[in-house]
Enzyme design. Sequence first.
Site, PDB file in Angstrom:
ATOM      1  N   GLY A   1      40.952  36.243  44.429  1.00  0.00           N
ATOM      2  CA  GLY A   1      41.204  36.847  45.728  1.00  0.00           C
ATOM      3  C   GLY A   1      40.043  37.730  46.119  1.00  0.00           C
ATOM      4  O   GLY A   1      38.952  37.651  45.544  1.00  0.00           O
ATOM      5  N   GLY A   2      40.280  38.588  47.116  1.00  0.00           N
ATOM      6  CA  GLY A   2      39.210  39.445  47.597  1.00  0.00           C
ATOM      7  C   GLY A   2      38.699  40.418  46.544  1.00  0.00           C
ATOM      8  O   GLY A   2      37.501  40.686  46.448  1.00  0.00           O
TER       9      GLY A   2
ATOM     10  N   ALA B   1      40.347  40.517  43.099  1.00  0.00           N
ATOM     11  CA  ALA B   1      40.967  40.271  41.801  1.00  0.00           C
ATOM     12  C   ALA B   1      40.823  38.815  41.379  1.00  0.00           C
ATOM     13  O   ALA B   1      40.632  37.922  42.207  1.00  0.00           O
ATOM     14  CB  ALA B   1      42.448  40.655  41.839  1.00  0.00           C
TER      15      ALA B   1
ATOM     16  N   VAL C   1      42.904  35.962  38.946  1.00  0.00           N
ATOM     17  CA  VAL C   1      44.175  35.694  38.280  1.00  0.00           C
ATOM     18  C   VAL C   1      43.946  34.630  37.208  1.00  0.00           C
ATOM     19  O   VAL C   1      43.420  33.548  37.490  1.00  0.00           O
ATOM     20  CB  VAL C   1      45.253  35.226  39.286  1.00  0.00           C
ATOM     21  CG1 VAL C   1      46.572  34.948  38.557  1.00  0.00           C
ATOM     22  CG2 VAL C   1      45.467  36.282  40.369  1.00  0.00           C
TER      23      VAL C   1
ATOM     24  N   LYS D   1      46.608  39.344  36.347  1.00  0.00           N
ATOM     25  CA  LYS D   1      45.770  39.692  37.488  1.00  0.00           C
ATOM     26  C   LYS D   1      44.827  40.822  37.071  1.00  0.00           C
ATOM     27  O   LYS D   1      45.273  41.887  36.637  1.00  0.00           O
ATOM     28  CB  LYS D   1      46.631  40.123  38.674  1.00  0.00           C
ATOM     29  CG  LYS D   1      45.870  40.257  39.980  1.00  0.00           C
ATOM     30  CD  LYS D   1      46.830  40.386  41.152  1.00  0.00           C
ATOM     31  CE  LYS D   1      46.100  40.356  42.478  1.00  0.00           C
ATOM     32  NZ  LYS D   1      47.052  40.400  43.624  1.00  0.00           N
TER      33      LYS D   1
ATOM     34  N   ASP E   1      51.743  42.718  54.250  1.00  0.00           N
ATOM     35  CA  ASP E   1      50.781  41.610  54.284  1.00  0.00           C
ATOM     36  C   ASP E   1      51.477  40.265  54.065  1.00  0.00           C
ATOM     37  O   ASP E   1      50.991  39.425  53.305  1.00  0.00           O
ATOM     38  CB  ASP E   1      49.683  41.820  53.246  1.00  0.00           C
ATOM     39  CG  ASP E   1      48.439  40.969  53.527  1.00  0.00           C
ATOM     40  OD1 ASP E   1      48.226  40.593  54.707  1.00  0.00           O
ATOM     41  OD2 ASP E   1      47.693  40.677  52.584  1.00  0.00           O
TER      42      ASP E   1
END
Length: 294
Positions: A17-18, A20, A22, A37, A132
């Site tokens: 992700g932006g 992190a 996983v 994560k 979100d």
Amino acid sequence: MNTQLPNLELEGVLGRGGTAIVYRARQLSTGREVAVKVLDADFVRTREDIDRFVNEAKACGRFQHRNIVRVYDAGVRDGLYYFVMELVEGYTFAAYLQRKGVVAVDDALIIMEAVTAALEYAWQKFRVVHCDLKPDNLMVDADGTIKLMDLGISRSLLTARATASDEIMGTPAYISPDQIYDLPDLDCRADIYSLGATIYHLLTGHVLFPEKTDQQVVDAHIGPNFARDPRILAPTVPRALALMLNRMLAKDRSLRYPNWETLAVDIARLYAGETLLATPLKPGESSVAFTPEW
């Protein structure tokens, strides 16, 4: 794979992700397959990045609901912040949209019902607002259970809220006007708006305000702009569902469903073929049009 964490054997990367990464992993003490994560040190720029990540672990760690991804453990090792969570063997609805284009009406209703139940629980028990909701944060596992993820920017009214100087957090295509205005008393109606925007995208294959810059999209949520009636893009959408979206996507939160319980009642009424509690809004009051005469 050089990352090493206590009691965990990392087996591979599931996604990025932006801020992190996983990993799929095995918890050595239990033999359980899990997801881990890890806050990516290359993308951490401020203390707020760390606080947001820790906040997600704390928020999810309290939840015990079948439609919310469980968190089992959290920690920090050699400067790496991480948490261990339920491994969902499935796919996100963002990935599903990329493959299929749209989600069938029956499936969209199942998603709406599951998310409503999950966030009613989070709101009633902990006064948590997700902040979100979007297709990327909704998964379906191998047995068809809908799972809500990523509460990293969630807010709890039981703790101190973000300050007025904080940047707007959320994804422009689905963000509520309440978050854009940074209202001091954010509540569950912000998530109701974002769920409406998400379901609209799933049903039609289009976000509310396509082909605009992020700033133009943000302006559209709060300005006199509205998307087409979803039945124009997806004729299989029933009238009652279009009416629900019209109400969920009210620009003024006082015109939306007041809480998750009321939305749940209308979902049940839709299934039963009964008249909804919701009534049509006036043109311009919602971010999605509804044509009453259809």
